[in-house]
Write a protein that holds these residues in place. Structure first.
Motif, PDB file in Angstrom:
ATOM      1  N   ASP A  37       5.322  -2.536  -4.296  1.00  0.00           N
ATOM      2  CA  ASP A  37       5.539  -3.834  -3.635  1.00  0.00           C
ATOM      3  C   ASP A  37       4.697  -4.930  -4.272  1.00  0.00           C
ATOM      4  O   ASP A  37       5.138  -6.073  -4.403  1.00  0.00           O
ATOM      5  N   ALA A  38       3.464  -4.582  -4.642  1.00  0.00           N
ATOM      6  CA  ALA A  38       2.514  -5.564  -5.178  1.00  0.00           C
ATOM      7  C   ALA A  38       2.591  -5.677  -6.702  1.00  0.00           C
ATOM      8  O   ALA A  38       1.805  -6.409  -7.297  1.00  0.00           O
ATOM      9  N   HIS A  39       3.539  -4.969  -7.309  1.00  0.00           N
ATOM     10  CA  HIS A  39       3.686  -4.986  -8.768  1.00  0.00           C
ATOM     11  C   HIS A  39       2.373  -4.605  -9.447  1.00  0.00           C
ATOM     12  O   HIS A  39       1.944  -5.236 -10.409  1.00  0.00           O
ATOM     13  N   ALA A  40       1.730  -3.544  -8.908  1.00  0.00           N
ATOM     14  CA  ALA A  40       0.429  -3.108  -9.420  1.00  0.00           C
ATOM     15  C   ALA A  40       0.433  -1.612  -9.736  1.00  0.00           C
ATOM     16  O   ALA A  40      -0.594  -0.945  -9.600  1.00  0.00           O
ATOM     17  N   VAL A  41       1.567  -1.083 -10.159  1.00  0.00           N
ATOM     18  CA  VAL A  41       1.681   0.343 -10.446  1.00  0.00           C
ATOM     19  C   VAL A  41       0.979   0.668 -11.764  1.00  0.00           C
ATOM     20  O   VAL A  41       1.266   0.052 -12.789  1.00  0.00           O
ATOM     21  N   THR A  42       0.051   1.616 -11.713  1.00  0.00           N
ATOM     22  CA  THR A  42      -0.601   2.094 -12.939  1.00  0.00           C
ATOM     23  C   THR A  42      -0.186   3.527 -13.246  1.00  0.00           C
ATOM     24  O   THR A  42      -0.423   4.008 -14.350  1.00  0.00           O
ATOM     25  N   ASP A  43       0.403   4.211 -12.267  1.00  0.00           N
ATOM     26  CA  ASP A  43       0.912   5.569 -12.441  1.00  0.00           C
ATOM     27  C   ASP A  43       2.189   5.654 -11.615  1.00  0.00           C
ATOM     28  O   ASP A  43       2.155   5.490 -10.392  1.00  0.00           O
ATOM     29  N   ALA A  44       3.314   5.902 -12.268  1.00  0.00           N
ATOM     30  CA  ALA A  44       4.616   5.914 -11.590  1.00  0.00           C
ATOM     31  C   ALA A  44       4.633   6.864 -10.398  1.00  0.00           C
ATOM     32  O   ALA A  44       5.302   6.587  -9.389  1.00  0.00           O
ATOM     33  N   ALA A  45       3.892   7.949 -10.453  1.00  0.00           N
ATOM     34  CA  ALA A  45       3.857   8.907  -9.352  1.00  0.00           C
ATOM     35  C   ALA A  45       3.191   8.327  -8.101  1.00  0.00           C
ATOM     36  O   ALA A  45       3.364   8.857  -7.006  1.00  0.00           O
ATOM     37  N   GLU A  46       2.457   7.239  -8.269  1.00  0.00           N
ATOM     38  CA  GLU A  46       1.743   6.623  -7.143  1.00  0.00           C
ATOM     39  C   GLU A  46       2.382   5.323  -6.671  1.00  0.00           C
ATOM     40  O   GLU A  46       1.823   4.628  -5.824  1.00  0.00           O
ATOM     41  N   ALA A  47       3.535   4.983  -7.173  1.00  0.00           N
ATOM     42  CA  ALA A  47       4.171   3.691  -6.870  1.00  0.00           C
ATOM     43  C   ALA A  47       4.364   3.461  -5.375  1.00  0.00           C
ATOM     44  O   ALA A  47       4.213   2.343  -4.894  1.00  0.00           O
ATOM     45  N   ASP A  48       4.677   4.507  -4.622  1.00  0.00           N
ATOM     46  CA  ASP A  48       4.929   4.357  -3.189  1.00  0.00           C
ATOM     47  C   ASP A  48       3.695   4.602  -2.327  1.00  0.00           C
ATOM     48  O   ASP A  48       3.783   4.596  -1.099  1.00  0.00           O
ATOM     49  N   GLN A  49       2.550   4.800  -2.967  1.00  0.00           N
ATOM     50  CA  GLN A  49       1.323   4.944  -2.191  1.00  0.00           C
ATOM     51  C   GLN A  49       0.848   3.582  -1.702  1.00  0.00           C
ATOM     52  O   GLN A  49       1.272   2.544  -2.194  1.00  0.00           O
ATOM     53  N   VAL A  50      -0.048   3.592  -0.755  1.00  0.00           N
ATOM     54  CA  VAL A  50      -0.506   2.378  -0.080  1.00  0.00           C
ATOM     55  C   VAL A  50      -1.584   1.671  -0.898  1.00  0.00           C
ATOM     56  O   VAL A  50      -2.660   2.223  -1.129  1.00  0.00           O
ATOM     57  N   MET A  51      -1.263   0.446  -1.334  1.00  0.00           N
ATOM     58  CA  MET A  51      -2.275  -0.397  -1.980  1.00  0.00           C
ATOM     59  C   MET A  51      -3.072  -1.144  -0.920  1.00  0.00           C
ATOM     60  O   MET A  51      -4.257  -1.399  -1.066  1.00  0.00           O
ATOM     61  N   TRP A  52      -2.388  -1.492   0.149  1.00  0.00           N
ATOM     62  CA  TRP A  52      -3.034  -2.169   1.280  1.00  0.00           C
ATOM     63  C   TRP A  52      -2.229  -1.874   2.530  1.00  0.00           C
ATOM     64  O   TRP A  52      -1.007  -1.981   2.526  1.00  0.00           O
ATOM     65  N   GLY A  53      -2.903  -1.478   3.573  1.00  0.00           N
ATOM     66  CA  GLY A  53      -2.231  -1.234   4.837  1.00  0.00           C
ATOM     67  C   GLY A  53      -3.163  -1.519   5.986  1.00  0.00           C
ATOM     68  O   GLY A  53      -4.386  -1.510   5.828  1.00  0.00           O
ATOM     69  N   GLN A  54      -2.556  -1.782   7.137  1.00  0.00           N
ATOM     70  CA  GLN A  54      -3.378  -2.022   8.313  1.00  0.00           C
ATOM     71  C   GLN A  54      -2.602  -1.699   9.577  1.00  0.00           C
ATOM     72  O   GLN A  54      -1.372  -1.691   9.577  1.00  0.00           O
ATOM     73  N   VAL A  55      -3.360  -1.449  10.642  1.00  0.00           N
ATOM     74  CA  VAL A  55      -2.821  -1.351  11.997  1.00  0.00           C
ATOM     75  C   VAL A  55      -3.587  -2.374  12.818  1.00  0.00           C
ATOM     76  O   VAL A  55      -4.820  -2.432  12.756  1.00  0.00           O
ATOM     77  N   VAL A  56      -2.842  -3.194  13.556  1.00  0.00           N
ATOM     78  CA  VAL A  56      -3.441  -4.187  14.446  1.00  0.00           C
ATOM     79  C   VAL A  56      -2.786  -4.029  15.806  1.00  0.00           C
ATOM     80  O   VAL A  56      -1.556  -4.103  15.915  1.00  0.00           O
ATOM     81  N   SER A  57      -3.606  -3.806  16.830  1.00  0.00           N
ATOM     82  CA  SER A  57      -3.049  -3.659  18.180  1.00  0.00           C
ATOM     83  C   SER A  57      -3.377  -4.885  19.019  1.00  0.00           C
ATOM     84  O   SER A  57      -4.365  -5.574  18.762  1.00  0.00           O
ATOM     85  N   PRO A  58      -2.561  -5.145  20.033  1.00  0.00           N
ATOM     86  CA  PRO A  58      -2.844  -6.283  20.914  1.00  0.00           C
ATOM     87  C   PRO A  58      -4.149  -6.116  21.686  1.00  0.00           C
ATOM     88  O   PRO A  58      -4.723  -7.086  22.164  1.00  0.00           O
ATOM     89  N   ASP A  59      -4.644  -4.874  21.783  1.00  0.00           N
ATOM     90  CA  ASP A  59      -5.885  -4.618  22.504  1.00  0.00           C
ATOM     91  C   ASP A  59      -7.132  -4.850  21.650  1.00  0.00           C
ATOM     92  O   ASP A  59      -8.246  -4.692  22.118  1.00  0.00           O
ATOM     93  N   GLY A  60      -6.918  -5.191  20.364  1.00  0.00           N
ATOM     94  CA  GLY A  60      -8.054  -5.496  19.502  1.00  0.00           C
ATOM     95  C   GLY A  60      -8.386  -4.433  18.482  1.00  0.00           C
ATOM     96  O   GLY A  60      -9.285  -4.630  17.662  1.00  0.00           O
ATOM     97  N   PHE A  61      -7.699  -3.290  18.495  1.00  0.00           N
ATOM     98  CA  PHE A  61      -7.944  -2.271  17.486  1.00  0.00           C
ATOM     99  C   PHE A  61      -7.440  -2.754  16.139  1.00  0.00           C
ATOM    100  O   PHE A  61      -6.342  -3.276  16.022  1.00  0.00           O
ATOM    101  N   ARG A  62      -8.263  -2.584  15.114  1.00  0.00           N
ATOM    102  CA  ARG A  62      -7.888  -2.956  13.749  1.00  0.00           C
ATOM    103  C   ARG A  62      -8.473  -1.923  12.797  1.00  0.00           C
ATOM    104  O   ARG A  62      -9.640  -1.549  12.920  1.00  0.00           O
ATOM    105  N   VAL A  63      -7.666  -1.511  11.847  1.00  0.00           N
ATOM    106  CA  VAL A  63      -8.149  -0.651  10.776  1.00  0.00           C
ATOM    107  C   VAL A  63      -7.296  -0.935   9.545  1.00  0.00           C
ATOM    108  O   VAL A  63      -6.109  -1.257   9.669  1.00  0.00           O
ATOM    109  N   MET A  64      -7.909  -0.874   8.388  1.00  0.00           N
ATOM    110  CA  MET A  64      -7.199  -1.041   7.120  1.00  0.00           C
ATOM    111  C   MET A  64      -7.360   0.251   6.328  1.00  0.00           C
ATOM    112  O   MET A  64      -8.307   1.008   6.554  1.00  0.00           O
TER     113      MET A  64
END
Length: 141
Positions: A37-64
Motif C-alpha cells: 500500500d505504501a509502495h515500500a516493498v523491499t522483499d516481495a514475500a513481505e508485500a502484504d505485511q503491516v508497515m503501519w497499523g493501529q487499533v483505536v477504540s471509542p473508550d480510549g484504547f490505542r495501540v500501533m
C-alpha cells in the motif's frame, strides 16, 4: 495542540493477527497499511505485511503495530516497543525531537515521509525508540 502517546508494538509477520486480537478484545477500528500500500516493498514475500497499523477504540484504547522487515534485525523481546508521539503541529513535534535527540542515535532523520508531512525515529540515550510524526488520515487510493 494535544498529542497522543501510543504503544507501538513490533512483530515479524504477526502484526495483522495481533491487531485483530486487540480489536476483538477492546473494540474499535483497525487500520492497516501494508508495505505494498505504501509502495515500500523491499522483499516481495513481505508485500502484504503491516508497515503501519493501529487499533483505536471509542473508550480510549490505542495501540500501533508493524512487521519488522527481514532486512532489519529483530529479536522478540529486544526493542519490542516504540513510543509513538503523534500530533498536528510540526513545530511542536520538532521541539520534542530536538529535546530527545541529544545523545540519541537517529534511525530515521526528522523530515517528510511518503505517509506523513513530518516523520522521524530515534533511539534515545537510554535505548528507548521514539517515533514522532504529524498524523494525517490514511488515503488508500
Amino acid at each position: 495542540m494535544t498529542i497522543a502517546t501510543t504503544p507501538h508494538l513490533n512483530f515479524r509477520g504477526d502484526a495483522r493477527a495481533a491487531l485483530d486480537l486487540y480489536a476483538a478484545a477492546f473494540g474499535g477500528t483497525t487500520t492497516v497499511v501494508t508495505y505494498a500500500d505504501a509502495h515500500a516493498v523491499t522483499d516481495a514475500a513481505e508485500a502484504d505485511q503491516v508497515m503501519w497499523g493501529q487499533v483505536v477504540s471509542p473508550d480510549g484504547f490505542r495501540v500501533m503495530a508493524y512487521d519488522v522487515p527481514s532486512h532489519t534485525a529483530y529479536e522478540p523481546g529486544v526493542i519490542p516497543v516504540f513510543v509513538s508521539v503523534r500530533g498536528a503541529d510540526a513545530d511542536e513535534l520538532t521541539r520534542y525531537w530536538e529535546r530527545l535527540v541529544d545523545g540519541a542515535t537517529v534511525v530515521v532523520p526528522l523530515g517528510p515521509a511518503a505517509w506523513a508531512p513530518l516523520y522521524g525515529m530515534l533511539r534515545d540515550r537510554f535505548g528507548v525508540t521514539w517515533v514522532l510524526d504529524v498524523a494525517v488520515p490514511w488515503d488508500a487510493a
